[in-house]
Design an enzyme around this catalytic site. Sequence first.
Site, mmCIF file in Angstrom:
data_model
loop_
_atom_site.group_PDB
_atom_site.id
_atom_site.type_symbol
_atom_site.label_atom_id
_atom_site.label_comp_id
_atom_site.label_asym_id
_atom_site.label_seq_id
_atom_site.Cartn_x
_atom_site.Cartn_y
_atom_site.Cartn_z
ATOM 1 N N HIS A 187 0.801 -1.222 0.000
ATOM 2 C CA HIS A 187 0.000 0.000 0.000
ATOM 3 C C HIS A 187 0.832 1.269 0.000
ATOM 4 O O HIS A 187 0.411 2.296 -0.520
ATOM 5 C CB HIS A 187 -1.017 -0.027 1.145
ATOM 6 C CG HIS A 187 -2.150 -0.950 0.830
ATOM 7 N ND1 HIS A 187 -2.135 -2.267 1.199
ATOM 8 C CD2 HIS A 187 -3.262 -0.762 0.107
ATOM 9 C CE1 HIS A 187 -3.218 -2.845 0.738
ATOM 10 N NE2 HIS A 187 -3.924 -1.957 0.074
ATOM 11 N N ARG A 294 -11.421 3.605 -1.950
ATOM 12 C CA ARG A 294 -10.949 2.806 -0.803
ATOM 13 C C ARG A 294 -11.385 3.515 0.480
ATOM 14 O O ARG A 294 -10.676 4.375 0.989
ATOM 15 C CB ARG A 294 -9.422 2.700 -0.823
ATOM 16 C CG ARG A 294 -8.855 1.773 -1.880
ATOM 17 C CD ARG A 294 -7.350 1.658 -1.711
ATOM 18 N NE ARG A 294 -6.779 0.551 -2.449
ATOM 19 C CZ ARG A 294 -6.161 0.669 -3.621
ATOM 20 N NH1 ARG A 294 -6.031 1.842 -4.197
ATOM 21 N NH2 ARG A 294 -5.664 -0.398 -4.223
ATOM 22 N N ARG A 330 -16.123 1.045 -2.262
ATOM 23 C CA ARG A 330 -15.881 -0.286 -1.687
ATOM 24 C C ARG A 330 -16.117 -0.259 -0.183
ATOM 25 O O ARG A 330 -15.705 0.686 0.495
ATOM 26 C CB ARG A 330 -14.442 -0.694 -1.993
ATOM 27 C CG ARG A 330 -14.052 -2.017 -1.378
ATOM 28 C CD ARG A 330 -12.697 -2.477 -1.845
ATOM 29 N NE ARG A 330 -11.606 -1.790 -1.171
ATOM 30 C CZ ARG A 330 -10.320 -2.054 -1.399
ATOM 31 N NH1 ARG A 330 -9.978 -2.951 -2.304
ATOM 32 N NH2 ARG A 330 -9.384 -1.413 -0.758
ATOM 33 N N GLU A 430 -10.530 -11.295 -5.919
ATOM 34 C CA GLU A 430 -9.184 -11.177 -5.352
ATOM 35 C C GLU A 430 -8.637 -12.507 -4.858
ATOM 36 O O GLU A 430 -7.481 -12.581 -4.449
ATOM 37 C CB GLU A 430 -9.206 -10.204 -4.165
ATOM 38 C CG GLU A 430 -9.622 -8.803 -4.539
ATOM 39 C CD GLU A 430 -9.592 -7.865 -3.349
ATOM 40 O OE1 GLU A 430 -8.630 -7.111 -3.216
ATOM 41 O OE2 GLU A 430 -10.565 -7.909 -2.558
ATOM 42 N N ASN A 453 -3.863 -6.996 -7.199
ATOM 43 C CA ASN A 453 -2.837 -6.975 -6.141
ATOM 44 C C ASN A 453 -2.995 -8.188 -5.221
ATOM 45 O O ASN A 453 -2.052 -8.921 -4.960
ATOM 46 C CB ASN A 453 -2.935 -5.710 -5.291
ATOM 47 C CG ASN A 453 -2.966 -4.461 -6.132
ATOM 48 O OD1 ASN A 453 -2.516 -4.473 -7.263
ATOM 49 N ND2 ASN A 453 -3.505 -3.382 -5.592
ATOM 50 N N ASP A 454 -4.216 -8.370 -4.726
ATOM 51 C CA ASP A 454 -4.437 -9.508 -3.841
ATOM 52 C C ASP A 454 -4.541 -10.807 -4.630
ATOM 53 O O ASP A 454 -4.068 -11.850 -4.182
ATOM 54 C CB ASP A 454 -5.693 -9.292 -2.986
ATOM 55 C CG ASP A 454 -5.373 -8.476 -1.748
ATOM 56 O OD1 ASP A 454 -4.366 -8.788 -1.093
ATOM 57 O OD2 ASP A 454 -6.097 -7.507 -1.457
ATOM 58 N N ARG A 464 2.426 -9.828 -0.642
ATOM 59 C CA ARG A 464 2.630 -8.592 -1.394
ATOM 60 C C ARG A 464 3.514 -7.600 -0.653
ATOM 61 O O ARG A 464 3.957 -6.606 -1.220
ATOM 62 C CB ARG A 464 1.286 -7.962 -1.807
ATOM 63 C CG ARG A 464 0.437 -7.471 -0.669
ATOM 64 C CD ARG A 464 -0.994 -7.186 -1.117
ATOM 65 N NE ARG A 464 -1.202 -5.788 -1.479
ATOM 66 C CZ ARG A 464 -2.400 -5.260 -1.724
ATOM 67 N NH1 ARG A 464 -3.488 -6.022 -1.701
ATOM 68 N NH2 ARG A 464 -2.525 -3.999 -2.034
ATOM 69 N N CYS A 501 -9.165 -3.174 -10.969
ATOM 70 C CA CYS A 501 -8.803 -2.017 -10.153
ATOM 71 C C CYS A 501 -7.501 -2.236 -9.395
ATOM 72 O O CYS A 501 -7.109 -1.428 -8.573
ATOM 73 C CB CYS A 501 -9.934 -1.633 -9.206
ATOM 74 S SG CYS A 501 -10.312 -2.917 -8.015
HETATM 75 C C1 PEP Z 1 -6.371 -5.320 -5.055
HETATM 76 O O1 PEP Z 1 -6.172 -6.183 -4.193
HETATM 77 O O2 PEP Z 1 -5.995 -5.425 -6.248
HETATM 78 C C2 PEP Z 1 -7.070 -4.077 -4.697
HETATM 79 C C3 PEP Z 1 -7.378 -3.172 -5.608
HETATM 80 O O3 PEP Z 1 -7.344 -3.883 -3.371
HETATM 81 P P1 PEP Z 1 -6.250 -3.344 -2.315
HETATM 82 O O4 PEP Z 1 -5.001 -3.038 -3.097
HETATM 83 O O5 PEP Z 1 -6.848 -2.159 -1.656
HETATM 84 O O6 PEP Z 1 -6.100 -4.533 -1.422
HETATM 85 MG MG MG Z 2 -7.232 -6.065 -2.287
#
Ligand code: PEP
Ligand code: MG
Length: 570
Positions: A187, A294, A330, A430, A453-454, A464, A501
């Site tokens: 993040h 977010r 979200r 995810e 990402n997840d 990650r 996203c």
């Molecule tokens: C993701 O996991 O791709 C996502 C957009 O959510 P975050 O990065 O906030 O976990």
């Molecule tokens: Mg995520």
Amino acid sequence: MKRLSGRAAARGAALAPAALLHSAEVTTDADPSGPPDEERRRLEDALARAAQQLHGLAEQVTADVGTEEGEIFEAHAAFAQDPELGGRAKELIDEGASAEAAVTAAFDGFRELLAASDSEYLSARAADLDDVRDRALTLLVGRSVEVDVPDEPSVIVAHELTPSQTASIPRRVIAALVTETGSPTSHAAILARSLGVPAVVGVAGIVELLDDGSQLAVDGDAGEVVIDPDEDARTEIEERVAEAERRRAELEELRDEPGCTADGHRIELAANIGGDADLELAATTGAEGSGLVRTEFLYLDRDDAPNVDEQAAFVEKALTAFPGHRVVVRTLDVGADKPLPFVERDPEPNPALGLRGIRLSLADPDAFREQLRAFLRGQEAAGDRAGQLAIMFPLLSVPSELTEARCHLDEVANEEHAELDGVEVGVMIETPAAALAAGQFAAGCDFLSIGTNDLLQYLFAADRLNAEVATLADAAAPVVLRLIGEVVRAAHSEGAWVGVCGEAASDPALAVALVGLGVDELSMTAAAIPEIKATLRSVTRDDCRTATERAMAQPDAATARDVLGAPPVS
Ligand code: PEP
Ligand code: MG
């Protein structure tokens, strides 16, 4: 001059003095949180994890910088595993101390012995002990560094940065971000991209190598950091800064054009929103709504939960920022790498696999319903001239979670006398389980948004936040492309649209692949929209499909990336 490499996390270049964030003072006079057995277990766990981190750091530093520097961290690891130190701490726990107090007292006792030694070598090791003590304490109480805000634009350097720490440093003093840990999808990296500042993560050992006032040249494209650059390195980075400025001006001309391919196939290019700064940036980069608001960022940097009115005001503001567009808000996605400071929870052995995202919301229905209420009130307050609210749930793994979440939404809408007709409901994809059940999820909602990402972290079993394994998880990998293709097919056959996203959406090569796979919307950090828009407007939809087919036939992510980086331009 010293050149270090890490992982490119946010594009751009910068030349500025370093500002080091130091570890926070940890309160060590706390009462034990459990019986001595429990405190001993916490202590052992923290020391073992500290040693493991330090061995990893030693290996990386040896490879990247040199054996001598690597040995510093091996020596630190040895302290963390020292049986006498550990033994002394356990004795203190048995006498009633908390794990934190025991670590502090045991390390400080040894420190005094070393500092009193006549040997220059041994007394210098006293400072090393402090480092190891702080690392163990940080692991015991959760991540924490003190933010010492610099006065002038600086390269912020830290071992690790949490989102709230990054967010608490004013944008005007951040020339770039550099961390020793983390991956491009952590993040802190996402925040760097949304701030529009270059970032390099996973730069092992940099904190130890910096002196006060060191100059740093940061290359966020190549993932390189130069400490005290010589004349040539300075000139090179200054040219890069100027080049980035020229490109920005070129892209500015496309700002009010819609997102589409060269042959007119429409792709919505939306912004990921985490707070006010993102809304301001989105307004200047031609975002077509938001594919991800977010909401957790409203919760992170404070001591108590925001009330319904505060949450509704934020939603209203987000909707008002995008008249005529869709705004996907979200529900709370905390837990794992986004802990809530005001919620006391027992530490979980595997937070990334624990109570996070929708799981946490369904476990605390009152708070969840408050949030849904705030969304609906925010929309009511924004009125017709604002954007259209869509609601999205994070981190689902089984369809019954969607059913349960929708049930709460229906009930709250009833209580609020709110119409849900125009409110699209969607699910984030995810987890591998959700991706494989995409058709079932799509049958129960209006859209799916792939959180790469997840999804990558769970697909490749690669944390990650862990720089050592982050390279395994690449969205260009043929397996990922195939899986996303399946999600799109399943969703479209149920009449649902599909967005992406995760950070993959802001990578030009991957944006081409996602369009080739049939994705309808890309939502990304607002700063990336102009570059993605220019890329997609230079290729046809068929170019994208052809490049994607070829990428999927490659043996690995690196070769797939080469193919995607240069799509055939017809
Ligand atoms: C993701 O996991 O791709 C996502 C957009 O959510 P975050 O990065 O906030 O976990
Ligand atoms: Mg995520």
